[in-house]
Design a protein around this motif. Structure first.
Motif, PDB file in Angstrom:
ATOM      1  N   LYS A  38       0.820  -1.206   0.000  1.00  0.00           N
ATOM      2  CA  LYS A  38       0.000   0.000   0.000  1.00  0.00           C
ATOM      3  C   LYS A  38       0.859   1.264   0.000  1.00  0.00           C
ATOM      4  N   SER A  39       2.164   1.064  -0.067  1.00  0.00           N
ATOM      5  CA  SER A  39       3.079   2.200  -0.056  1.00  0.00           C
ATOM      6  C   SER A  39       4.271   1.911  -0.964  1.00  0.00           C
ATOM      7  N   VAL A  40       4.548   2.832  -1.872  1.00  0.00           N
ATOM      8  CA  VAL A  40       5.644   2.663  -2.820  1.00  0.00           C
ATOM      9  C   VAL A  40       6.604   3.839  -2.701  1.00  0.00           C
ATOM     10  N   LYS A  41       7.892   3.524  -2.598  1.00  0.00           N
ATOM     11  CA  LYS A  41       8.928   4.549  -2.580  1.00  0.00           C
ATOM     12  C   LYS A  41       9.868   4.289  -3.744  1.00  0.00           C
ATOM     13  N   ILE A  42      10.000   5.282  -4.629  1.00  0.00           N
ATOM     14  CA  ILE A  42      10.860   5.129  -5.802  1.00  0.00           C
ATOM     15  C   ILE A  42      11.613   6.423  -6.082  1.00  0.00           C
ATOM     16  N   LYS A 100     -20.630  -7.523 -11.632  1.00  0.00           N
ATOM     17  CA  LYS A 100     -21.108  -6.305 -10.987  1.00  0.00           C
ATOM     18  C   LYS A 100     -20.292  -5.939  -9.753  1.00  0.00           C
ATOM     19  N   LYS A 101     -19.310  -6.761  -9.437  1.00  0.00           N
ATOM     20  CA  LYS A 101     -18.468  -6.522  -8.272  1.00  0.00           C
ATOM     21  C   LYS A 101     -17.310  -5.600  -8.646  1.00  0.00           C
ATOM     22  N   LYS A 102     -17.124  -4.535  -7.873  1.00  0.00           N
ATOM     23  CA  LYS A 102     -16.027  -3.607  -8.123  1.00  0.00           C
ATOM     24  C   LYS A 102     -15.307  -3.319  -6.816  1.00  0.00           C
ATOM     25  N   VAL A 103     -13.985  -3.393  -6.843  1.00  0.00           N
ATOM     26  CA  VAL A 103     -13.166  -3.137  -5.658  1.00  0.00           C
ATOM     27  C   VAL A 103     -12.168  -2.032  -5.987  1.00  0.00           C
ATOM     28  N   ASN A 104     -12.135  -0.992  -5.153  1.00  0.00           N
ATOM     29  CA  ASN A 104     -11.171   0.101  -5.310  1.00  0.00           C
ATOM     30  C   ASN A 104      -9.980  -0.122  -4.379  1.00  0.00           C
ATOM     31  N   LEU A 105      -8.798  -0.145  -4.949  1.00  0.00           N
ATOM     32  CA  LEU A 105      -7.576  -0.345  -4.174  1.00  0.00           C
ATOM     33  C   LEU A 105      -6.671   0.871  -4.356  1.00  0.00           C
ATOM     34  N   LYS A 106      -6.053   1.314  -3.288  1.00  0.00           N
ATOM     35  CA  LYS A 106      -5.201   2.499  -3.378  1.00  0.00           C
ATOM     36  C   LYS A 106      -3.852   2.270  -2.708  1.00  0.00           C
ATOM     37  N   CYS A 107      -2.854   2.920  -3.264  1.00  0.00           N
ATOM     38  CA  CYS A 107      -1.542   2.908  -2.609  1.00  0.00           C
ATOM     39  C   CYS A 107      -0.914   4.298  -2.774  1.00  0.00           C
ATOM     40  N   THR A 108      -0.163   4.692  -1.787  1.00  0.00           N
ATOM     41  CA  THR A 108       0.508   5.986  -1.834  1.00  0.00           C
ATOM     42  C   THR A 108       1.886   5.819  -2.465  1.00  0.00           C
ATOM     43  N   VAL A 109       2.316   6.824  -3.180  1.00  0.00           N
ATOM     44  CA  VAL A 109       3.609   6.779  -3.863  1.00  0.00           C
ATOM     45  C   VAL A 109       4.414   7.999  -3.458  1.00  0.00           C
ATOM     46  N   LYS A 110       5.641   7.760  -3.017  1.00  0.00           N
ATOM     47  CA  LYS A 110       6.555   8.847  -2.691  1.00  0.00           C
ATOM     48  C   LYS A 110       7.739   8.760  -3.635  1.00  0.00           C
ATOM     49  N   VAL A 111       7.947   9.844  -4.389  1.00  0.00           N
ATOM     50  CA  VAL A 111       9.039   9.888  -5.364  1.00  0.00           C
ATOM     51  C   VAL A 111      10.111  10.846  -4.850  1.00  0.00           C
ATOM     52  N   SER A 112      11.336  10.386  -4.830  1.00  0.00           N
ATOM     53  CA  SER A 112      12.447  11.225  -4.381  1.00  0.00           C
ATOM     54  C   SER A 112      13.473  11.380  -5.493  1.00  0.00           C
ATOM     55  N   LYS A 113      14.269  12.423  -5.402  1.00  0.00           N
ATOM     56  CA  LYS A 113      15.277  12.675  -6.417  1.00  0.00           C
ATOM     57  C   LYS A 113      16.373  11.630  -6.359  1.00  0.00           C
ATOM     58  N   ASP A 114      16.912  11.326  -7.530  1.00  0.00           N
ATOM     59  CA  ASP A 114      18.054  10.414  -7.591  1.00  0.00           C
ATOM     60  C   ASP A 114      19.294  11.180  -7.130  1.00  0.00           C
ATOM     61  N   THR A 115      19.982  10.630  -6.143  1.00  0.00           N
ATOM     62  CA  THR A 115      21.145  11.323  -5.573  1.00  0.00           C
ATOM     63  C   THR A 115      22.425  11.098  -6.359  1.00  0.00           C
ATOM     64  N   LYS A 116      22.359  10.316  -7.443  1.00  0.00           N
ATOM     65  CA  LYS A 116      23.556  10.095  -8.261  1.00  0.00           C
ATOM     66  C   LYS A 116      24.013  11.409  -8.879  1.00  0.00           C
ATOM     67  N   PRO A 117      25.307  11.650  -8.983  1.00  0.00           N
ATOM     68  CA  PRO A 117      25.783  12.878  -9.611  1.00  0.00           C
ATOM     69  C   PRO A 117      25.386  12.916 -11.075  1.00  0.00           C
ATOM     70  N   GLU A 118      24.971  14.088 -11.550  1.00  0.00           N
ATOM     71  CA  GLU A 118      24.549  14.233 -12.931  1.00  0.00           C
ATOM     72  C   GLU A 118      25.764  14.213 -13.861  1.00  0.00           C
ATOM     73  N   THR A 119      25.541  13.780 -15.071  1.00  0.00           N
ATOM     74  CA  THR A 119      26.602  13.785 -16.074  1.00  0.00           C
ATOM     75  C   THR A 119      26.843  15.215 -16.516  1.00  0.00           C
ATOM     76  N   PRO A 120      28.049  15.559 -16.940  1.00  0.00           N
ATOM     77  CA  PRO A 120      28.376  16.928 -17.311  1.00  0.00           C
ATOM     78  C   PRO A 120      27.545  17.460 -18.476  1.00  0.00           C
ATOM     79  N   ALA A 121      27.145  16.574 -19.404  1.00  0.00           N
ATOM     80  CA  ALA A 121      26.446  17.053 -20.594  1.00  0.00           C
ATOM     81  C   ALA A 121      25.082  17.605 -20.227  1.00  0.00           C
TER      82      ALA A 121
END
Length: 461
Positions: A38-42, A100-121
């Motif tokens: 129910k929780s995703v961190k990417i 006729k059966k319907k189920v709603n499922l939810k999950c929260t998503v937290k997106v964070s910045k990639d801490t890898k150094p950026e390429t010079p280009a």
């Protein structure tokens, strides 16, 4: 009338089959669907698969509340993939249905910045006018570039009235345009093949081309590819079956300055009698995509004066997509979805499906997902939707499935904006004083839908 009976006959089966393809099955309460988490961190640019447990027999749809933060896309029938776009939080809603059966499922998503150094280009985002369908060359795992999503700008309202009937001056009883302002129709022959998998056969085919009055090879014209229905042919729209006055209407709209002069191409998905046919007629509505892209468009736009300027390379056809439209009636409506929207969205921006979508049988949820996926993927690549005009009528045999599918599609995305880049015009049943009814599966209705499309197509760059 005789010319509609063949089309109606093909779609009577469609109406019957559609009613038989939604059985209600029992639900085991003990095996209620649930998410694997129910929780995703990417990280930005990364993806993660979320499984839907106990989903056998269910139909799944998935939607992200904030697609600018993270997107969600189905992966088979029991999972979906979440991809981080930019740092932030959002909620993914997964709806699973079984009968006729319907189920709603939810999950929260937290997106964070990639801490890898950026390429010079320094990378420059692609613009909508660039060669946006090119696949970037693969890079080494340690230098993976940061994905820069296309900045979505909601379209502005069109401010064009889309009525459920045409003015009297554009009906069948209207006067012809002056002789000097009437367009001409010529027949072209082009070389193509069947494109049947593993057994493609070469063939010659024909199409009609409407050229506006005063056609000038030194000017550039927009092009509308206009498809007929089941049991009909390339003459249906503008020649022998034109009992509602389509050609006369086009001539008068141009003569009155209500639309810009354009080229209209009326091809056929049918094959010559001496050429092998696929297993079913409806297969032709899908197979036509190859002939359209590889043979018909290149022929038309290298022989006539269009915005392609004679350059029919993929790169240039993509660049000029805002000057190209596809519409069709009945089986031609199915062709509009299958061969133009789904398969060739990158070279078309304007779409007009009249009276139908998936055809007999099929899964409406899957069909809606196709529509949304293609349009959203197009926006991500810098290819906005010009307009999707869906036309039908209250007594049309293809009415309910078309309405239901488009309602589902609109609910799944923020890229279909009513009155800006999308409309569903549902015609009432009105008797024509000179014969026939609107709101039915007939040219009386399709004449009105064509009128609306001629006025809304090509209204933005």
């Amino acid at each position: 009338m005789k010319h509609t009976k063949k089309c109606i006959g093909l779609l009577v089966a469609f109406a019957i089959v559609s009613q038989l393809t939604n059985p209600v099955t029992g639900i085991d309460a003990a095996a209620k669907p649930k998410l694997s988490t129910k929780s995703v961190k990417i990280k930005v640019g990364k993806s993660k698969t979320v499984k839907v447990k106990n989903a056998k027999g269910y139909k799944l749809t998935v939607k992200s509340k904030k697609k600018t933060v993270a997107t969600a896309k189905k992966k088979g029938n029991a999972a979906f993939v979440v991809k981080g776009v930019k740092a932030g939080k959002t909620t993914i809603t997964c709806v699973v249905k079984k009968g006729k059966k319907k189920v709603n499922l939810k999950c929260t998503v937290k997106v964070s910045k990639d801490t890898k150094p950026e390429t010079p280009a320094t990378q420059t985002p692609a613009t909508p006018s660039g060669p946006i369908n090119q696949t970037p060359a693969p890079t080494a795992p340690t230098t993976e570039p940061t994905h820069t999503p296309y900045a979505y700008i909601p379209p502005e309202p069109i401010n064009i009235e889309l009525p459920t009937d045409v003015p009297a001056k554009y009906r069948e009883t209207a006067d012809e345009a002056p002789a000097s302002q009437r367009g001409t129709i010529e027949t072209i022959t082009y070389e193509t093949e069947t494109y049947d998998e593993g057994n493609s056969v070469k063939m010659s085919k024909q199409a009609n081309v409407y050229l506006p009055a005063g056609y000038d090879a030194s000017k550039q014209y927009n092009v509308l590819y206009l498809m007929h229905g089941g049991g009909e042919n390339m003459n249906t729209w503008l020649v022998e079956n034109d009992y509602s006055g389509n050609k006369k209407m086009v001539d008068n709209l141009i003569a009155n300055g209500e639309i810009n002069p354009l080229i209209i191409v009326t091809p056929t998905f049918y094959r010559p009698s001496d050429v092998p046919e696929p297993d079913g007629d409806f297969d032709l509505t899908t197979i036509f995509q190859h002939e359209l892209r590889k043979d018909l468009i290149p022929y038309i736009e290298s022989h006539y004066s269009t915005y392609a300027g004679g350059d029919v390379s993929d790169e240039n056809l993509i660049k000029t997509r805002m000057h190209r439209a596809f519409a069709g009636l009945s089986m031609g409506s199915m062709t509009t979805y299958r061969s133009a929207l789904y398969a060739n969205y990158d070279v078309f921006a304007w779409f007009g499906p009249y009276s139908g979508c998936q055809g007999p049988g099929g899964d409406q949820d899957t069909e809606a997902d196709k529509i949304v996926s293609v349009i959203e993927a197009g926006y991500e690549k810098g290819m906005p939707l010009g307009f999707l005009y869906c036309g039908n009528g209250v007594d049309d045999i293809a009415h309910d499935e078309h309405v239901n599918i488009m309602k589902k599609a609109v609910s799944m995305t923020d890229k279909l904006v009513e009155g800006a880049n999308y409309a569903f015009i549902d015609l009432p049943r009105l008797e024509r004083s000179y014969g026939g009814y609107t709101g039915e599966h007939s040219m009386w209705s399709w004449h009105i839908h064509l009128y609306n499309c001629l006025r809304v197509f090509f209204t933005r760059e």
